[in-house]
Design an enzyme around this catalytic site. Structure first.
Site, PDB file in Angstrom:
ATOM      1  N   SER A   1      -8.452  -0.279  -5.140  1.00 45.40           N
ATOM      2  CA  SER A   1      -8.649   0.146  -3.760  1.00 45.40           C
ATOM      3  C   SER A   1     -10.130   0.456  -3.538  1.00 45.40           C
ATOM      4  O   SER A   1     -10.983  -0.428  -3.626  1.00 45.40           O
ATOM      5  CB  SER A   1      -7.741   1.326  -3.434  1.00 45.40           C
ATOM      6  OG  SER A   1      -7.540   1.418  -2.036  1.00 45.40           O
TER       7      SER A   1
ATOM      8  N   LYS B   1       0.860  -1.188   0.000  1.00 44.00           N
ATOM      9  CA  LYS B   1       0.000   0.000   0.000  1.00 44.00           C
ATOM     10  C   LYS B   1       0.892   1.233   0.000  1.00 44.00           C
ATOM     11  O   LYS B   1       1.233   1.810   1.036  1.00 44.00           O
ATOM     12  CB  LYS B   1      -0.914  -0.011   1.229  1.00 44.00           C
ATOM     13  CG  LYS B   1      -2.120   0.911   1.074  1.00 44.00           C
ATOM     14  CD  LYS B   1      -3.034   0.424  -0.043  1.00 44.00           C
ATOM     15  CE  LYS B   1      -4.219   1.342  -0.258  1.00 44.00           C
ATOM     16  NZ  LYS B   1      -4.988   0.978  -1.448  1.00 44.00           N
TER      17      LYS B   1
END
Length: 615
Positions: free
Chosen positions: A406, A204
């Site tokens: 996402s 991430k």
């Protein structure tokens, strides 16, 4: 007496101001009414008849988008003022091409790709598939260019013949995909800004520029993996269209600096030698060839621009009462609240899905997602509406565009079926929190913060004070819980265990093809495939129509949207005095139009966002 005299003078000035203000409003209203009359006069004239043996000219200008990022009024005013808005909707291009394929008056297509500024690879593949459908009707496609980037060339490669200007300085510039960012850690340190990053997942990487000076090894590995997959699909597609070997094409691109030098910098000849184009021709030579092969119109070939043609098709279409497949577009960053076109609103997009669900004429929904994510809670609001629509026995087919990562994946995961293009950028299942403190920055200016609180955590989230480690631990626990919720929801939607999802999540990005291999999407395909699947799931056969569900327009916006049609804009511009066009293009008028939109600021919170942009 003096006070009374001042009161009379003040009253006089107020009266003058009110008169001026009234006059200003009257003038604007009169101009608007005049424009309205001109518009209806223009509309009363019959649409020009489309002649046989006409060429459809596909020449998109600017960015190719799923949904306009500004409103109808702004587009119309810019068009009337002579400043075309540099955006084209993908749906309009596809509809024009598909209609022309079966229109006997359209003889061929001419592609001019030079005006395309930006378009995702999945978007280009959608258009390429439509061009291929056009060719299947037996109609030829010719591309004409003065020099092409790799995005522009992808469309041109679908033509039967490509003509390139012999003196082109750009030629066909194929360079591969890249994604480079700026990193600010040293700069923030010098400024005394401390950034606190809370995340789950080594991949991430969205907030890395604030905590590092370079890309992390994990992010580098993951980005190169999905990017190579997308680049491989690009090479295969172009090679197939041009009857080349993908490996040979890749080698040519890698060796292009030496090849350009060997060719003496002649980019056009190099493109011809590499079989990327078929002929070298100046614009007048290309025009003469098109005239010779078709019908002549004045001093050029008989033609119609695809946007004018689309307006003609819409003008000729009749009222359709068949059952509907509703398309809801979710394009752009996901933000909380009510958002304008070009952004996904937790409230506004959820309401559109709810509207489709509650409409008895709608039998199925296609959610078209082109978003890198954003606000996590807003994403959940939209996902819940998808879930409720399925519970209402209306299938929701998700069609992923260039990116659905996402938060973009969050709103997609509960679809009855998920379609992605092989080159779609998706995954990035993970969340993060970001918070900055600046006590050291303030100290550089002699500013300090002190005070008292009734508890140890009172006013703990204060940018002026250092972040208490135990508050940092608290925030991280919230992020951890949010991540577990995320993968838990994905696991339930995809019929897997949270552990199985965690193994392919942790913020890692995948191409559409890679995501299908890992069970994150169901089918590889584009928008047409998703619509066909929706019709099949709803048992509609071929008896259906497709309708985009969007915010309703005001009377002014509907007028402006019709006015933005190129042909009508040209008529209005020819009739209207120059001062009227200028007045309607002024920021003051456009600001009034902007009041029709409700904007909301993105609250600080937990984010599901992906940096997955490539050029």
């Amino acid at each position: 007496m003096a006070d009374k005299k001042r009161g009379v003078i003040a009253g006089l000035f107020v009266g003058i101001w009110n008169l001026l203000n009234f006059t200003r409003r009257l003038v604007f209203n009169l101009i608007f009414l005049f424009l309205l009359v001109v518009f209806f006069v223009a509309m009363r004239g019959s649409a020009p008849a489309l002649q046989d043996r006409t060429a459809l000219v596909l020449d998109p200008q600017g960015s190719i988008v799923e949904q306009y990022t500004n409103d109808a009024a702004q587009r119309a005013l810019a068009s009337v003022a002579g400043n075309k808005v540099k955006e084209v909707q993908l749906r309009d291009i596809l509809r024009a091409i598909d209609a022309a394929a079966t229109d006997k008056r359209i003889e061929r297509m001419v592609i001019d790709p030079d005006g395309i500024d930006s378009a995702g690879i999945s978007t280009l593949r959608e258009i390429g598939a439509a061009i291929d459908r056009f060719k299947l009707s037996g109609k030829p496609v010719i591309a004409i260019s003065n020099g092409m980037s790799q995005s522009q060339y992808y469309l041109a490669a679908h033509a039967n013949k490509i003509l390139l200007h012999p003196d082109s300085l750009e030629g066909v510039l194929l360079t591969g995909f890249g994604a480079y960012r700026s990193y600010f850690k040293d700069a923030l340190d010098r400024l005394g800004v401390e950034v606190h990053l809370f995340r789950v997942g080594e991949y991430k990487s969205y907030a890395e520029p604030y905590t590092r000076n370079d890309q992390s090894p994990d992010a580098r590995e993951a980005d190169l993996y999905w990017m190579n997959g997308v680049w491989g699909d690009y090479l295969k597609d172009v090679a197939a269209q041009r009857h080349l070997d993908p490996a040979q094409l890749s080698a040519q691109i890698e060796n292009s600096p030496a090849a350009i030098k060997a060719a003496g910098g002649d980019m056009a000849k190099l493109a011809l030698d590499n079989k990327l184009v078929d002929e070298l021709a100046t614009p007048d030579q290309a025009r003469a060839m098109l005239i010779a092969q078709g019908a002549k119109q004045k001093n050029t070939f008989r033609q119609i621009d695809f946007q004018d043609y689309l307006g003609l098709v819409q003008h000729e279409s009749s009222l359709d009462t068949r059952p509907q497949i509703a398309v809801v577009v979710a394009e752009g960053e996901i933000l909380s609240g009510d958002q304008p076109p070009g952004a996904v609103g937790g409230k506004s997009t959820a309401e559109l899905i709810r509207q489709a669900r509650e409409d008895d004429h709608v039998k199925a929904v296609v959610l078209r997602v082109n978003s890198p994510g954003g606000d996590a809670f807003a994403s959940e609001l939209i996902r819940r509406e998808v879930e409720l629509t399925k519970l209402a026995h209306k299938p929701v087919i998700v069609s992923m565009g260039d990116v659905a990562a996402s938060g973009g994946y969050w709103i997609s995961m509960d679809g009855s079926e998920i379609f992605a293009d092989p080159t779609t950028i998706t995954g990035s299942i993970g969340i993060f929190g970001l918070f900055a403190t600046i006590p050291d920055t303030l100290a550089k200016f002699g500013i300090h913060t002190d005070g008292v609180g009734t508890t140890s955590i009172a006013d703990a989230i204060d940018v002026r004070r250092p972040l208490d480690p135990k508050i940092g631990d608290t925030i991280q626990s919230v992020i951890d819980k949010g991540y577990q919720d995320f993968i838990g929801k994905v696991a339930a939607a995809r019929h897997k265990t949270p552990e199985q999802i965690d193994a392919i999540a942790r913020g890692r990005v995948w191409s559409g093809e890679q995501a299908k291999e890992r069970g994150l999407v169901d089918q590889l395909g584009g928008m047409q495939d998703a619509i066909a699947a929706a019709a099949q799931t709803a048992k509609l056969g071929t008896n259906y129509q497709v309708r985009y569900v969007e915010k309703p327009l005001s009377a002014w916006e509907r007028f402006a949207l019709n006015l933005s049609n190129d042909a009508q804009a040209r008529i209005v511009k020819a009739i209207l005095p120059g001062f009227a066009v200028s007045v309607f293009a002024q920021p003051e008028v456009q600001d009034q139009v902007k009041l029709l939109q409700t904007l909301s600021r993105n609250k600080v919170g937990v984010f599901a966002y992906c940096f997955c942009e490539m050029r």
